[in-house]
Scaffold this active site. Structure first.
Site, PDB file in Angstrom:
ATOM      1  CD  GLU A 364       2.212   8.787  -1.314  1.00 31.63           C
ATOM      2  OE1 GLU A 364       0.961   8.169  -0.448  1.00 31.63           O
ATOM      3  OE2 GLU A 364       2.033   9.808  -1.712  1.00 31.63           O
TER       4      GLU A 364
HETATM    5  N1  CAA Z   1      -3.390   1.171   8.772  1.00 27.98           N
HETATM    6  C1  CAA Z   1      -3.137   1.568  10.102  1.00 27.98           C
HETATM    7  N2  CAA Z   1      -2.596   1.562  11.257  1.00 27.98           N
HETATM    8  C2  CAA Z   1      -1.331   1.057  10.991  1.00 27.98           C
HETATM    9  C3  CAA Z   1      -0.898   0.333   9.678  1.00 27.98           C
HETATM   10  C4  CAA Z   1      -1.864   1.221   8.485  1.00 27.98           C
HETATM   11  N3  CAA Z   1      -1.401   0.247   7.271  1.00 27.98           N
HETATM   12  N4  CAA Z   1      -0.093   0.159   9.742  1.00 27.98           N
HETATM   13  C5  CAA Z   1       0.294  -0.222  10.446  1.00 27.98           C
HETATM   14  N5  CAA Z   1      -0.046   0.813  11.448  1.00 27.98           N
HETATM   15  C6  CAA Z   1      -0.812   0.255  12.903  1.00 27.98           C
HETATM   16  C7  CAA Z   1      -0.019  -0.319  13.965  1.00 27.98           C
HETATM   17  O1  CAA Z   1      -0.625  -1.256  14.156  1.00 27.98           O
HETATM   18  C8  CAA Z   1       0.709  -0.596  15.060  1.00 27.98           C
HETATM   19  O2  CAA Z   1      -0.331   0.563  15.727  1.00 27.98           O
HETATM   20  P1  CAA Z   1      -0.416  -0.546  17.296  1.00 27.98           P
HETATM   21  O3  CAA Z   1       1.053  -0.735  18.242  1.00 27.98           O
HETATM   22  O4  CAA Z   1      -1.256   0.609  18.254  1.00 27.98           O
HETATM   23  O5  CAA Z   1      -0.885  -2.015  16.901  1.00 27.98           O
HETATM   24  C9  CAA Z   1       1.179   1.295  14.772  1.00 27.98           C
HETATM   25  O6  CAA Z   1       0.817   1.774  13.697  1.00 27.98           O
HETATM   26  C10 CAA Z   1       2.963   0.923  14.208  1.00 27.98           C
HETATM   27  O7  CAA Z   1       3.130  -0.144  12.712  1.00 27.98           O
HETATM   28  P2  CAA Z   1       3.857  -0.362  12.741  1.00 27.98           P
HETATM   29  O8  CAA Z   1       4.939  -0.860  14.276  1.00 27.98           O
HETATM   30  O9  CAA Z   1       4.158  -2.080  12.306  1.00 27.98           O
HETATM   31  O10 CAA Z   1       4.974   0.099  12.623  1.00 27.98           O
HETATM   32  P3  CAA Z   1       6.623   0.309  12.103  1.00 27.98           P
HETATM   33  O11 CAA Z   1       7.622   1.078  12.431  1.00 27.98           O
HETATM   34  O12 CAA Z   1       7.406  -1.164  12.116  1.00 27.98           O
HETATM   35  O13 CAA Z   1       6.374   0.557  10.734  1.00 27.98           O
HETATM   36  C11 CAA Z   1       6.748   0.634   8.419  1.00 27.98           C
HETATM   37  C12 CAA Z   1       6.246  -0.240   9.548  1.00 27.98           C
HETATM   38  C13 CAA Z   1       5.573  -0.286   7.167  1.00 27.98           C
HETATM   39  C14 CAA Z   1       8.108   0.325   8.006  1.00 27.98           C
HETATM   40  C15 CAA Z   1       6.317   2.002   7.978  1.00 27.98           C
HETATM   41  O14 CAA Z   1       6.973   2.699   9.019  1.00 27.98           O
HETATM   42  C16 CAA Z   1       5.988   2.636   6.419  1.00 27.98           C
HETATM   43  O15 CAA Z   1       5.147   2.251   6.086  1.00 27.98           O
HETATM   44  N6  CAA Z   1       7.463   2.959   6.024  1.00 27.98           N
HETATM   45  C17 CAA Z   1       7.303   4.006   4.976  1.00 27.98           C
HETATM   46  C18 CAA Z   1       7.272   4.842   5.167  1.00 27.98           C
HETATM   47  C19 CAA Z   1       6.332   6.228   3.896  1.00 27.98           C
HETATM   48  O16 CAA Z   1       5.731   5.854   3.509  1.00 27.98           O
HETATM   49  N7  CAA Z   1       6.946   6.570   4.512  1.00 27.98           N
HETATM   50  C20 CAA Z   1       6.349   7.642   2.870  1.00 27.98           C
HETATM   51  C21 CAA Z   1       5.987   9.582   3.584  1.00 27.98           C
HETATM   52  S1  CAA Z   1       5.415  10.719   2.276  1.00 27.98           S
HETATM   53  C22 CAA Z   1       6.246  10.651   0.571  1.00 27.98           C
HETATM   54  O17 CAA Z   1       6.750  10.245   0.414  1.00 27.98           O
HETATM   55  C23 CAA Z   1       6.188  11.898   0.643  1.00 27.98           C
HETATM   56  C24 CAA Z   1       4.142  12.348   0.245  1.00 27.98           C
HETATM   57  O18 CAA Z   1       4.949  14.070   0.330  1.00 27.98           O
HETATM   58  C25 CAA Z   1       3.575  12.329  -0.332  1.00 27.98           C
END
Ligand code: CAA
Length: 381
Positions: A364
């Site tokens: 996550e």
């Molecule tokens: N809530 C709502 N919207 C959000 C947000 C949030 N917390 N964070 C970002 N956004 C929105 C932004 O506002 C943006 O939209 P706009 O352009 O319209 O403003 C859009 O989403 C993209 O945001 P970013 O430009 O900030 O995105 P980024 O590409 O720079 O990525 C990051 C940011 C923090 C690195 C993100 O990619 C991230 O969290 N990466 C990790 C992914 C992850 O957690 N993966 C886990 C997968 S699930 C798992 O582990 C296993 C399972 O089975 C559960």
């Protein structure tokens, strides 16, 4: 009581105790065997569901308990104290619930949430791919509109419990590159073209299966699009904010179990004529373990309180996730050390706790990604 829950409300204590009783009676006796044999038991989820523990924060309008994350984290901590795998399973099955409750339309909410909240169905969150883990928005699975449906094609990786899931929330690209080109869809078990690929052989959390999922011309009705085309990453990131609180709560449960085991050992094990707890090298280590657990717990509770009160909580969820899971890694490693030779064997649960804690620093959003989220919040504009 060294693990003091006295400041919790009556409802929080009641939920915690329900979860603790079930976990001690039904999960703890089978956990070592099932981790070894990678056996996921659906009846455990159903049993938790019968107690109302699979939809704690979900609205009672849709079959949930209508409580909050402050109750939810207590239950998850108790489940994790018996099995990290089942805590992760409940947490991941919660993601489709939170997504549909926040972003779904009435039809989608009524169709999917009640069965997930009751534990009859298991949910899965289908985001990551071989080339898009931390950089989630670079995913390559496509969804092409064709009349009143979409055709999904791609390969997903590291998907929790996909092989037992009934409902999947899958992110796929409907537009151009980047976050704005991604949409979120509801997929159902049995849709032609959803195929399970390899099951990962992991260092721990083996009851919870981690799957490769192949999507080959999966025809998804257009009514299964969540929100609008292009909203997929917002849907996913918002859900992950909530999910990160549950992963942090899982870390609390694993750490607490490790502290309990190390404390018991340090009291019973005598060397040089006295319990090893009486040597400051061990006693102070345990004192730090307890302090770190309690400090992390306050951060997890703060994130849950903010979420429950409807205030922004992305930053605090990231902080809780990184602090609690790093704490669990350190505490479980120290627990193995305190048990010494015994700690390194499978006769005692602490080596399992250590392996479980490692996963929480990765899922996550890795703890590096949490620090990225936190450092972005520090940027002065
Ligand atoms: N809530 C709502 N919207 C959000 C947000 C949030 N917390 N964070 C970002 N956004 C929105 C932004 O506002 C943006 O939209 P706009 O352009 O319209 O403003 C859009 O989403 C993209 O945001 P970013 O430009 O900030 O995105 P980024 O590409 O720079 O990525 C990051 C940011 C923090 C690195 C993100 O990619 C991230 O969290 N990466 C990790 C992914 C992850 O957690 N993966 C886990 C997968 S699930 C798992 O582990 C296993 C399972 O089975 C559960």
């Amino acid at each position: 009581m060294i693990f003091d829950h006295a400041f919790e409300t009556e409802a929080q204590i009641e939920i915690r105790e329900l979860a603790r009783k079930f976990s001690r009676e039904k999960i703890a006796p089978i956990v070592e065997h099932d981790e070894e044999t990678e056996t996921f038991r659906r009846e455990i989820i159903q049993g938790l569901g019968e107690l109302g523990l699979t939809g704690i924060p979900t609205s009672d309008d849709f079959g949930g308990a209508g409580l909050g994350y402050q109750e939810y984290i207590g239950a998850i901590e108790e489940i994790a104290a018996a099995s990290g795998s089942y805590a992760v399973s409940i947490a991941v099955s919660g993601l489709p619930q939170v997504i549909l409750e926040q972003q779904g339309n009435e039809f989608q909410k009524k169709k999917y949430i009640p069965k997930l909240a009751s534990g009859e169905w298991v949910g899965s969150f289908v985001l990551s791919e071989a080339g898009s883990g931390s950089d989630a928005a670079s995913l390559r699975t496509t969804a092409v509109k064709n009349g009143d449906s979409y055709l999904l094609n791609g390969t997903k990786l590291w998907i929790t419990q996909a092989d037992s899931a009934d409902v999947f929330i899958a992110m796929a690209r409907t537009g151009g590159p980047g976050a704005k080109g991604v949409s979120a869809f509801i997929l159902e078990k049995g849709m032609p073209g959803i195929k399970m690929g390899k099951r990962e052989k992991k260092m721990g959390m083996s009851i919870s299966h981690t799957m490769e999922v192949l999507l080959e011309n999966v025809k998804v009705p257009a009514e299964n699009l969540i929100a609008n085309e292009g909203d997929g990453m917002k849907v996913a990131f918002a859900a992950l904010d909530s999910g990160r609180i549950t992963i942090a709560a899982t870390a609390l449960g694993i750490a607490r179990s490790a502290i309990e085991a190390a404390r018991s050992h340090a009291n019973l094990r005598e060397q040089f004529g006295k319990p090893i707890l009486d040597f400051q090298g061990v006693g102070f280590m345990l004192a730090d373990m307890l302090n770190d657990y309690q400090a992390a717990k306050l951060m997890v509770q703060k994130a849950a309180m903010l979420k429950d009160s409807g205030k922004p909580f992305s930053l605090q969820a990231a902080q809780a996730k990184v602090v609690a899971t790093d704490m669990a890694m350190k505490v479980t490693t120290d627990a193995v050390q305190i048990l010494g030779g015994s700690g390194y064997t499978q006769e005692f649960p602490v080596e399992r706790h250590m392996r479980e804690a490692k996963m929480l620093q990765i899922v996550e959003g890795t703890n590096q990604i949490q620090r990225l989220v936190i450092s972005r919040a520090l940027k002065q504009v």
